[in-house]
Design an enzyme around this catalytic site. Sequence first.
Site, PDB file in Angstrom:
ATOM      1  N   GLU A  55      61.334  59.649  47.684  1.00 37.37           N
ATOM      2  CA  GLU A  55      62.389  60.557  47.241  1.00 37.37           C
ATOM      3  C   GLU A  55      63.715  59.822  47.045  1.00 37.37           C
ATOM      4  O   GLU A  55      64.437  60.078  46.079  1.00 37.37           O
ATOM      5  CB  GLU A  55      62.583  61.687  48.261  1.00 37.37           C
ATOM      6  CG  GLU A  55      61.348  62.535  48.495  1.00 37.37           C
ATOM      7  CD  GLU A  55      60.551  62.078  49.691  1.00 37.37           C
ATOM      8  OE1 GLU A  55      60.092  62.933  50.451  1.00 37.37           O
ATOM      9  OE2 GLU A  55      60.384  60.841  49.880  1.00 37.37           O
TER      10      GLU A  55
ATOM     11  N   THR B 223      21.390  42.719  51.622  1.00 37.77           N
ATOM     12  CA  THR B 223      22.811  42.409  51.544  1.00 37.77           C
ATOM     13  C   THR B 223      23.074  40.911  51.585  1.00 37.77           C
ATOM     14  O   THR B 223      24.208  40.471  51.416  1.00 37.77           O
ATOM     15  CB  THR B 223      23.576  43.078  52.697  1.00 37.77           C
ATOM     16  OG1 THR B 223      23.060  42.590  53.953  1.00 37.77           O
ATOM     17  CG2 THR B 223      23.417  44.595  52.649  1.00 37.77           C
TER      18      THR B 223
ATOM     19  N   TRP C 101      26.478  34.698  45.231  1.00 34.78           N
ATOM     20  CA  TRP C 101      27.047  36.025  44.975  1.00 34.78           C
ATOM     21  C   TRP C 101      25.898  36.966  44.621  1.00 34.78           C
ATOM     22  O   TRP C 101      25.025  36.596  43.834  1.00 34.78           O
ATOM     23  CB  TRP C 101      28.046  35.970  43.832  1.00 34.78           C
ATOM     24  CG  TRP C 101      29.192  35.048  44.072  1.00 34.78           C
ATOM     25  CD1 TRP C 101      29.361  33.780  43.607  1.00 34.78           C
ATOM     26  CD2 TRP C 101      30.334  35.359  44.855  1.00 34.78           C
ATOM     27  NE1 TRP C 101      30.546  33.278  44.041  1.00 34.78           N
ATOM     28  CE2 TRP C 101      31.175  34.229  44.810  1.00 34.78           C
ATOM     29  CE3 TRP C 101      30.756  36.458  45.584  1.00 34.78           C
ATOM     30  CZ2 TRP C 101      32.392  34.171  45.473  1.00 34.78           C
ATOM     31  CZ3 TRP C 101      31.968  36.408  46.224  1.00 34.78           C
ATOM     32  CH2 TRP C 101      32.761  35.283  46.170  1.00 34.78           C
TER      33      TRP C 101
ATOM     34  N   ARG D 179      40.646  45.295  47.638  1.00 33.91           N
ATOM     35  CA  ARG D 179      41.354  44.538  48.676  1.00 33.91           C
ATOM     36  C   ARG D 179      42.861  44.773  48.590  1.00 33.91           C
ATOM     37  O   ARG D 179      43.531  44.912  49.609  1.00 33.91           O
ATOM     38  CB  ARG D 179      41.062  43.042  48.525  1.00 33.91           C
ATOM     39  CG  ARG D 179      39.683  42.615  48.965  1.00 33.91           C
ATOM     40  CD  ARG D 179      39.503  41.109  48.780  1.00 33.91           C
ATOM     41  NE  ARG D 179      38.180  40.672  49.192  1.00 33.91           N
ATOM     42  CZ  ARG D 179      37.755  39.409  49.124  1.00 33.91           C
ATOM     43  NH1 ARG D 179      38.573  38.462  48.645  1.00 33.91           N
ATOM     44  NH2 ARG D 179      36.536  39.087  49.516  1.00 33.91           N
TER      45      ARG D 179
ATOM     46  N   GLU E 282      34.367  44.130  55.104  1.00 32.19           N
ATOM     47  CA  GLU E 282      33.524  43.398  54.160  1.00 32.19           C
ATOM     48  C   GLU E 282      32.489  42.544  54.873  1.00 32.19           C
ATOM     49  O   GLU E 282      31.855  41.695  54.266  1.00 32.19           O
ATOM     50  CB  GLU E 282      34.377  42.510  53.250  1.00 32.19           C
ATOM     51  CG  GLU E 282      35.031  43.226  52.101  1.00 32.19           C
ATOM     52  CD  GLU E 282      35.436  42.267  50.985  1.00 32.19           C
ATOM     53  OE1 GLU E 282      34.950  41.121  50.964  1.00 32.19           O
ATOM     54  OE2 GLU E 282      36.240  42.674  50.137  1.00 32.19           O
TER      55      GLU E 282
END
Length: 330
Positions: free
Chosen positions: A53, A163, A172, A186, A261
């Site tokens: 504000e 995973t 990856w 992130r 993560e």
Amino acid sequence: MSDDSRWMGAALALGERGRGRTAPNPNVGCVIVADGAVVGRGWTQPGGRPHAEAMALAQAGEKARGATVYVTLEPCAHISTRGPACSDLLELAGVARVVIALGDPDLRTNGAGVARLRAAGIEVELGTGADAARSAMAGFLLRQRRGRPAVTLKLAMSLDGATALGSGASQWITGPAARAHAHLERSRHEAILVGRATIDCDDPTLDVRLPGLGQRSPRRVILSRTPDFVHPAGAAAGDWENIASPEDIAGLEAVNHLLVEGGPTTAAAFLATDLVDRLLLYRAPILVGDGRTLPDIGLADLTDAHGRWAMTDARTLGSDRLEVYERVRE
């Protein structure tokens, strides 16, 4: 869509600019409208000040007199050494109407801001965009209600639910588009947490590697049962905080939003303690075979698994699929 809903949507979008940088304050957005045009915009600045504000009023100047203010959280009513109360600033500016998405649960305000505005003859409406505001400021609201940050768990997995490889390596699983989206996530959290096993296997930097957002890298936290565990690279790796259990996240100062993560063991620890509020599942079109999956998360019966998660978003990111779920709570 009504004008009030439209302008509140703009205020909510502005509030998202501050997400991950305003703790312990909420990430509030504010729009000031006069004669159908925006004359002032603001969002909570890094570290919590100036408030949304105050920023919007400074931009509007005299144009705020007689205007309508759209703000995602009740204007504060308490005096602080860091700045005046926003409800007082709105009164002094001579605004005619204030539309508020949510009341402020902070006991220093909690209705007092609305009361002060109404006592000054300012029309106040409460509740426009309330659901979206709850989602946008989930971290602050959870801090007020449960004394801990909102937790988002990120999992990247194969089609067969792995995973990581059997060795623990996970770089990856997903492609560049999904990884870029994870970096954006992130940037929207004050802190990011991984388990010690992830440090040992992948040695991640956990920073934000997107153009223009490098300064928004979150604080880094390690979950380790060893109280005095130090990152193997020592000072060269920068500052890392260490906690011994998922419940210790309550003690992380100035953290409204925490991104987890870590690998499957860390993920299972947070799920077993029911500390996950939001799930990011990045699913890659690959098969791993004998890979690592989530260990026990404390379910005694399959019936206990149903009805706990509601999908809120799904999209394609390159060749990968993102699904977002929120924990269903009373």
